[in-house]
Write an enzyme that holds these catalytic residues in place. Structure first.
Site, PDB file in Angstrom:
ATOM      1  N   LEU A   1      -1.319 -17.299 -50.237  1.00  0.00           N
ATOM      2  CA  LEU A   1      -1.854 -18.158 -51.290  1.00  0.00           C
ATOM      3  C   LEU A   1      -2.376 -17.246 -52.392  1.00  0.00           C
ATOM      4  O   LEU A   1      -3.101 -16.289 -52.132  1.00  0.00           O
ATOM      5  CB  LEU A   1      -2.990 -19.019 -50.722  1.00  0.00           C
ATOM      6  CG  LEU A   1      -3.387 -20.312 -51.456  1.00  0.00           C
ATOM      7  CD1 LEU A   1      -2.191 -21.229 -51.662  1.00  0.00           C
ATOM      8  CD2 LEU A   1      -4.474 -21.035 -50.686  1.00  0.00           C
ATOM      9  N   ASP A   2      -1.968 -17.517 -53.637  1.00  0.00           N
ATOM     10  CA  ASP A   2      -2.371 -16.667 -54.765  1.00  0.00           C
ATOM     11  C   ASP A   2      -3.891 -16.554 -54.858  1.00  0.00           C
ATOM     12  O   ASP A   2      -4.616 -17.499 -54.501  1.00  0.00           O
ATOM     13  CB  ASP A   2      -1.839 -17.236 -56.087  1.00  0.00           C
ATOM     14  CG  ASP A   2      -0.324 -17.124 -56.206  1.00  0.00           C
ATOM     15  OD1 ASP A   2       0.266 -16.301 -55.483  1.00  0.00           O
ATOM     16  OD2 ASP A   2       0.257 -17.859 -57.023  1.00  0.00           O
TER      17      ASP A   2
END
Length: 302
Positions: free
Chosen positions: A48-49
């Site tokens: 997840l960024d």
């Protein structure tokens, strides 16, 4: 001063469904959870960024063997598109490279969304972890090199508009593995004759894990060791989207040693592409069924 005693790593297994905070990398989140649980082994099911929030399934111990099944599961994202600006990274972290005065009407946005459902071709963002000749695309992009990524097929089950404004709109997408929401936002904007980038991103689900399952780092920090352990989801919770094959003691013993077993009984399946085998409620192995035999692929030592 005496040295601090070394933390003893525990062979603990299970899932932490983390609500990852803003501005933290997935690797940092795994390190924090591993430290809180004193876990000997940990990993995550799908990056997840840093600027994204939401579901980051973190596997401890034997649950790390289930990571491939979970990260291949369906995902749900809620995201906002900021209209009028394209950035180098297709999100708020990058520099603005193109602007547009065009602001789409709600009806035009809703009318175009069906074009982005089903199996579609998508060009990944140049700032991504995909590899080109062994190098990460984002490393090449940061070094100023020209990065060209070929479009790839992705599956988008559904996409809907939640809220629309002149400067920003919020959408929800249900999609398969390999979908880049940043690319989706970029392409939707371009299809509407404007520019856009992701200004907010929240992952609401990964495979069997959803927002209602999630805990925050702050919640975990407030608990003692036993209370944290009680919040761990069992290893098998990563497989609830797959069929379960229940084994008897003799079959379980054979599967523990990696051997195939013949399934008996009126309800025994003859063929299953992917499933998991259990004994007394605990996962023994993942595998498949062919000609009435369960063939283990990965055995769990719980």
């Amino acid at each position: 001063m005496s040295a601090q005693p070394k933390r003893v790593k525990r062979p603990i297994s299970g899932w932490v469904v983390l609500d990852k905070p803003f501005n933290m990398t997935s690797t940092q989140a795994v390190g924090k959870i591993r430290w809180l649980f004193s876990a000997a082994k940990a990993g995550h099911a799908g990056t997840l960024d840093p600027l994204a929030t939401g579901i980051l399934p973190i596997a401890l111990g034997e649950a790390t063997k289930a990571v491939p099944q979970v990260q291949d599961g369906t995902k749900i994202y809620r995201f906002a598109i900021k209209w009028g600006e394209a950035t180098t990274t297709d999100d708020a972290e990058g520099e603005v490279i193109f602007t547009s005065e065009v602001r789409p009407e709600r009806a035009a946005l809703e009318a175009i969304l069906p074009q982005f459902t089903g199996t579609i071709l998508q060009r990944p963002p140049i700032f991504s972890a995909l590899k080109i000749d062994g190098e990460r695309a984002y490393d090449l992009a940061r070094a100023g090199e020209a990065v060209e990524l070929q479009p790839r097929e992705i599956d988008v089950d559904a996409i809907r508009l939640i809220d629309h404004g002149a400067e920003q709109s919020t959408l929800e997408v249900t999609c398969g593995k390999g979908t880049y929401v940043r690319s989706l936002a970029r392409d939707i904007a371009e299809a509407l004759g404007t520019r856009g980038h992701v200004s907010l991103l929240h992952r609401a689900a990964v495979g069997p894990f959803h927002d209602e399952d999630a805990v925050t780092i702050e919640q975990l920090e407030a608990l003692d060791c036993a209370e944290r352990d009680a919040l761990l989801k069992p290893v098998w919770s990563g497989f609830t989207d797959l069929p379960e094959i229940r084994l008897d003691p003799h079959q379980a013993s054979a599967v523990r040693h990696g051997n195939a077993v013949l399934l008996t009984g009126a309800g025994a399946p003859a063929s299953v592409d992917e499933c998991w085998a259990s004994y007394k409620g605990e996962v023994l192995a993942t595998g498949s069924v062919a000609f009435g035999q369960f063939q283990p692929r990965r055995v769990f030592n719980l």
